[in-house]
Design an enzyme around this catalytic site. Sequence first.
Site, short mmCIF file in Angstrom:
data_model
loop_
_atom_site.label_atom_id
_atom_site.label_comp_id
_atom_site.label_asym_id
_atom_site.label_seq_id
_atom_site.Cartn_x
_atom_site.Cartn_y
_atom_site.Cartn_z
N PRO A 1 1.06 12.27 -6.68
CA PRO A 1 0.06 12.79 -5.74
C PRO A 1 -0.94 11.73 -5.31
O PRO A 1 -1.35 10.88 -6.12
CB PRO A 1 -0.63 13.91 -6.55
CG PRO A 1 0.32 14.26 -7.63
CD PRO A 1 1.03 12.99 -7.97
N GLU A 2 -1.34 11.78 -4.06
CA GLU A 2 -2.32 10.82 -3.58
C GLU A 2 -3.65 11.02 -4.32
O GLU A 2 -4.02 12.13 -4.70
CB GLU A 2 -2.53 10.96 -2.07
CG GLU A 2 -3.24 12.22 -1.63
CD GLU A 2 -3.52 12.21 -0.13
OE1 GLU A 2 -3.60 11.12 0.46
OE2 GLU A 2 -3.66 13.31 0.44
N ILE B 1 0.08 2.45 -8.90
CA ILE B 1 -0.15 3.75 -9.51
C ILE B 1 1.15 4.32 -10.06
O ILE B 1 1.17 4.95 -11.13
CB ILE B 1 -0.79 4.72 -8.50
CG1 ILE B 1 -2.13 4.15 -7.98
CG2 ILE B 1 -1.03 6.09 -9.13
CD1 ILE B 1 -3.14 3.87 -9.06
N GLU C 1 0.81 -1.22 0.00
CA GLU C 1 0.00 0.00 0.00
C GLU C 1 0.85 1.27 0.00
O GLU C 1 0.52 2.25 0.69
CB GLU C 1 -0.95 0.01 1.22
CG GLU C 1 -1.86 -1.20 1.32
CD GLU C 1 -2.77 -1.37 0.12
OE1 GLU C 1 -3.22 -0.35 -0.44
OE2 GLU C 1 -3.02 -2.52 -0.28
N VAL C 2 1.92 1.28 -0.76
CA VAL C 2 2.76 2.48 -0.85
C VAL C 2 2.57 3.20 -2.19
O VAL C 2 3.23 4.21 -2.44
CB VAL C 2 4.25 2.15 -0.64
CG1 VAL C 2 4.50 1.66 0.77
CG2 VAL C 2 4.76 1.17 -1.68
N GLY D 1 6.43 -5.96 -8.64
CA GLY D 1 6.44 -6.99 -7.63
C GLY D 1 5.22 -6.96 -6.73
O GLY D 1 4.28 -6.19 -6.94
N ASP E 1 -3.58 -5.78 -10.72
CA ASP E 1 -2.74 -4.58 -10.76
C ASP E 1 -2.31 -4.23 -12.17
O ASP E 1 -2.28 -3.06 -12.55
CB ASP E 1 -1.51 -4.78 -9.87
CG ASP E 1 -1.86 -4.85 -8.39
OD1 ASP E 1 -2.97 -4.42 -8.02
OD2 ASP E 1 -1.02 -5.33 -7.61
N LYS F 1 3.00 -8.54 -14.19
CA LYS F 1 2.72 -8.79 -12.78
C LYS F 1 2.97 -10.28 -12.54
O LYS F 1 2.15 -11.12 -12.92
CB LYS F 1 1.28 -8.43 -12.44
CG LYS F 1 0.92 -8.60 -10.96
CD LYS F 1 1.54 -7.52 -10.10
CE LYS F 1 1.07 -7.63 -8.65
NZ LYS F 1 1.61 -6.57 -7.80
#
Length: 239
Positions: free
Chosen positions: A200-201, A17, A12-13, A110, A50, A37
């Site tokens: 950006p988040e 994205i 979750e980093v 990964g 993903d 993936k």
Amino acid sequence: MPVLVITGTGTEVGKTITTAAVAAAAVAAGRSVAVLKPAQTGVRPDERGDADEAARLAGPVTTLELARYPEPLAPATAARRAGLPPVRPSEVAEAAGKLAAEHEVVLVEGAGGLLVRFDDAGGTLADVARLLDASVLVVASAGLGTLNTTELTARELRARQLDLLGVVVGSWPNEPDLASRCNLADLPVVAKAPLLGAVPEGVGLLRPADFRAAAPSWLARPLGGTWDAEEFAVAQAAK
């Protein structure tokens, strides 16, 4: 950058994205792109993985997923619990090599961090990078605690004599705290590698067209973008 291995300092980093942003920048530059993936966990057969998400955001890219396991666990554990064959580093490297023969850029994303196990023999994404002789991009979080996990990842890469291309902050907060702002200067120091972007988040919620248009502005030149670490740090300090 024919093959780039993308890992995170944890889960979750913002790894997916960031992968999408790198892919979008490459597509915008007119390059053919594939996203690989190796092992997708915690996703049902009918759900988007993903690689699919990266393609949705980035545009016309080839996607390949080697294995999918239903439980949200490390690939080796998820494969064992599901009674399914694991993915081995040699298989990932072979698949990436085939994609590289037909694409100018291959992004290997990964699962979790660098040393998350693919199989019970202890194969990891680091082994994939070694087999491919590929550079590694580390996606890190912005705030408190990221310096430790980033340095540990960078040290492991150096111990294995793998090339660390740089670090990208995978989800830069809209309202960064003091730790996040200070980490802009400290991350490249502890990693001994350049800071190559800050995504950006929340940008995964953008319309794909808007994501593709903006992606190069989140990434530095080595990743096909226009982002400048020094200018960004100055702008954030002024907030």
